[in-house]
Design a protein around this motif. Structure first.
Motif, PDB file in Angstrom:
ATOM      1  N   TRP A  28       0.085  -1.113   0.180  1.00  0.00           N
ATOM      2  CA  TRP A  28       0.207   0.254   0.095  1.00  0.00           C
ATOM      3  C   TRP A  28       0.493   1.135   0.493  1.00  0.00           C
ATOM      4  N   VAL A  29       1.741   1.925   0.491  1.00  0.00           N
ATOM      5  CA  VAL A  29       2.788   1.951   0.882  1.00  0.00           C
ATOM      6  C   VAL A  29       3.223   2.805  -0.315  1.00  0.00           C
ATOM      7  N   ALA A  30       4.666   1.724  -1.153  1.00  0.00           N
ATOM      8  CA  ALA A  30       4.901   1.181  -2.110  1.00  0.00           C
ATOM      9  C   ALA A  30       3.982   1.736  -3.099  1.00  0.00           C
ATOM     10  N   ASP A  31       2.657   1.488  -3.293  1.00  0.00           N
ATOM     11  CA  ASP A  31       1.352   2.300  -5.004  1.00  0.00           C
ATOM     12  C   ASP A  31       1.470   3.336  -4.263  1.00  0.00           C
ATOM     13  N   PRO A  67       8.129   1.982   2.352  1.00  0.00           N
ATOM     14  CA  PRO A  67       7.663   0.616   2.768  1.00  0.00           C
ATOM     15  C   PRO A  67       8.950  -0.246   3.958  1.00  0.00           C
ATOM     16  N   SER A  68      10.472   0.404   3.409  1.00  0.00           N
ATOM     17  CA  SER A  68      11.128  -0.101   4.264  1.00  0.00           C
ATOM     18  C   SER A  68      11.056   0.241   5.713  1.00  0.00           C
ATOM     19  N   VAL A  69      11.214   1.972   5.616  1.00  0.00           N
ATOM     20  CA  VAL A  69      11.572   2.825   7.446  1.00  0.00           C
ATOM     21  C   VAL A  69      10.059   1.644   7.797  1.00  0.00           C
ATOM     22  N   MET A  70       8.924   1.881   7.562  1.00  0.00           N
ATOM     23  CA  MET A  70       7.894   1.807   7.723  1.00  0.00           C
ATOM     24  C   MET A  70       7.569   0.562   7.812  1.00  0.00           C
ATOM     25  N   PHE A  85       7.599  -9.220  16.798  1.00  0.00           N
ATOM     26  CA  PHE A  85       8.756  -8.189  15.742  1.00  0.00           C
ATOM     27  C   PHE A  85       8.998  -9.328  14.277  1.00  0.00           C
ATOM     28  N   PHE A  86       9.207  -7.888  13.605  1.00  0.00           N
ATOM     29  CA  PHE A  86       9.766  -8.487  12.123  1.00  0.00           C
ATOM     30  C   PHE A  86      10.794  -7.738  11.644  1.00  0.00           C
ATOM     31  N   LYS A  87      11.715  -8.415  10.507  1.00  0.00           N
ATOM     32  CA  LYS A  87      12.967  -7.584  10.076  1.00  0.00           C
ATOM     33  C   LYS A  87      12.948  -8.075   8.010  1.00  0.00           C
ATOM     34  N   ILE A  88      13.395  -7.142   7.788  1.00  0.00           N
ATOM     35  CA  ILE A  88      13.364  -7.231   6.530  1.00  0.00           C
ATOM     36  C   ILE A  88      14.723  -7.364   5.321  1.00  0.00           C
ATOM     37  N   THR A  89      14.874  -7.724   4.470  1.00  0.00           N
ATOM     38  CA  THR A  89      16.565  -8.041   4.260  1.00  0.00           C
ATOM     39  C   THR A  89      16.789  -8.593   3.258  1.00  0.00           C
ATOM     40  N   ASN A  90      17.383  -8.297   2.790  1.00  0.00           N
ATOM     41  CA  ASN A  90      17.341  -9.005   1.632  1.00  0.00           C
ATOM     42  C   ASN A  90      19.819  -9.115   0.954  1.00  0.00           C
ATOM     43  N   VAL A  91      20.253  -9.374   0.801  1.00  0.00           N
ATOM     44  CA  VAL A  91      22.050  -9.528  -0.108  1.00  0.00           C
ATOM     45  C   VAL A  91      22.911  -8.184  -0.166  1.00  0.00           C
ATOM     46  N   ALA A  92      21.821  -7.242  -0.377  1.00  0.00           N
ATOM     47  CA  ALA A  92      22.999  -5.352  -0.815  1.00  0.00           C
ATOM     48  C   ALA A  92      21.669  -5.142  -0.113  1.00  0.00           C
ATOM     49  N   PRO A  93      21.529  -4.820   0.801  1.00  0.00           N
ATOM     50  CA  PRO A  93      20.555  -3.926   1.221  1.00  0.00           C
ATOM     51  C   PRO A  93      21.397  -2.286   1.263  1.00  0.00           C
ATOM     52  N   LEU A  94      20.176  -1.383   1.199  1.00  0.00           N
ATOM     53  CA  LEU A  94      20.340   0.102   1.001  1.00  0.00           C
ATOM     54  C   LEU A  94      21.215   0.132   2.391  1.00  0.00           C
ATOM     55  N   ASN A  95      20.211   0.229   3.674  1.00  0.00           N
ATOM     56  CA  ASN A  95      20.278  -0.077   4.680  1.00  0.00           C
ATOM     57  C   ASN A  95      20.982  -1.165   5.494  1.00  0.00           C
TER      58      ASN A  95
END
Length: 179
Positions: A28-31, A67-70, A85-95
């Motif tokens: 929703w935020v990304a949209d 979306p990431s900050v939210m 709680f939850f956490k987003i991640t990827n192999v080359a994160p911006l943060n």
């Protein structure tokens, strides 16, 4: 045994539903590109956006929430409430705070080679508490690419994963009570 299996299945379903709700909220935020919120001591500007703030005609300053900050903000709030709680991640994160741990790295490899994999469960001990952890992929869509162009994602790629941590205290209590 059946009661224990039923309780654990309910906790797994809770993790899956929570994951889906987070993904829907992020979408929703990304949209909408970003969401504007008043800038306060608790709400700071993202260092990952070129122009994160907007000065309103009434003198207020608003900052863009991605979306990431939210996701991080909601996770922090949920953790403080003791729910999950939850956490987003990827192999080359911006943060840099979003770098994957070993389990997430393995999950990301699995998701990259098998995009039909829906998610992985495991029980962990975090800060002396038992949690059920559910890790599931996050797929790139056209709205994701707007902020993540530097990572060379394509539509449909696995852009990362989301780890959901559900405390097991209540489930363990119910299992022990049934025993």
């Amino acid at each position: 045994w059946h009661q224990e299996q039923h309780i654990m299945e309910q906790v797994r379903k809770q993790a899956i539903i929570l994951h889906k709700q987070i993904v829907l909220t992020r979408q929703w935020v990304a949209d909408h590109g970003t969401v504007l919120v008043p800038k306060t001591q608790d709400i700071r500007s993202s260092p990952f956006l070129e122009k994160p703030d907007i000065d309103a005609s009434d003198g207020n300053v608003y900052t863009k929430i991605t979306p990431s900050v939210m996701t991080k903000m909601l996770s922090d709030r949920a953790l403080k409430s003791g729910l999950y709680f939850f956490k987003i991640t990827n192999v080359a994160p911006l943060n840099p705070q979003n770098y994957p741990d070993e389990f997430e790295r393995e999950a990301l490899k699995l998701f990259a080679t098998n995009p039909n994999e829906e998610g992985i469960f495991r029980t962990e001990n975090i800060h002396g508490k038992t949690v059920l952890r559910y890790v599931a992929p996050l797929f790139v869509n056209e709205n994701c690419i707007q902020c993540h162009m530097v990572q060379n994602y394509k539509f449909g790629d696995v852009g990362g994963c989301l780890s959901v941590f559900i405390p097991m205290d209540e489930a363990r209590s119910a299992i022990n009570h049934n025993r």
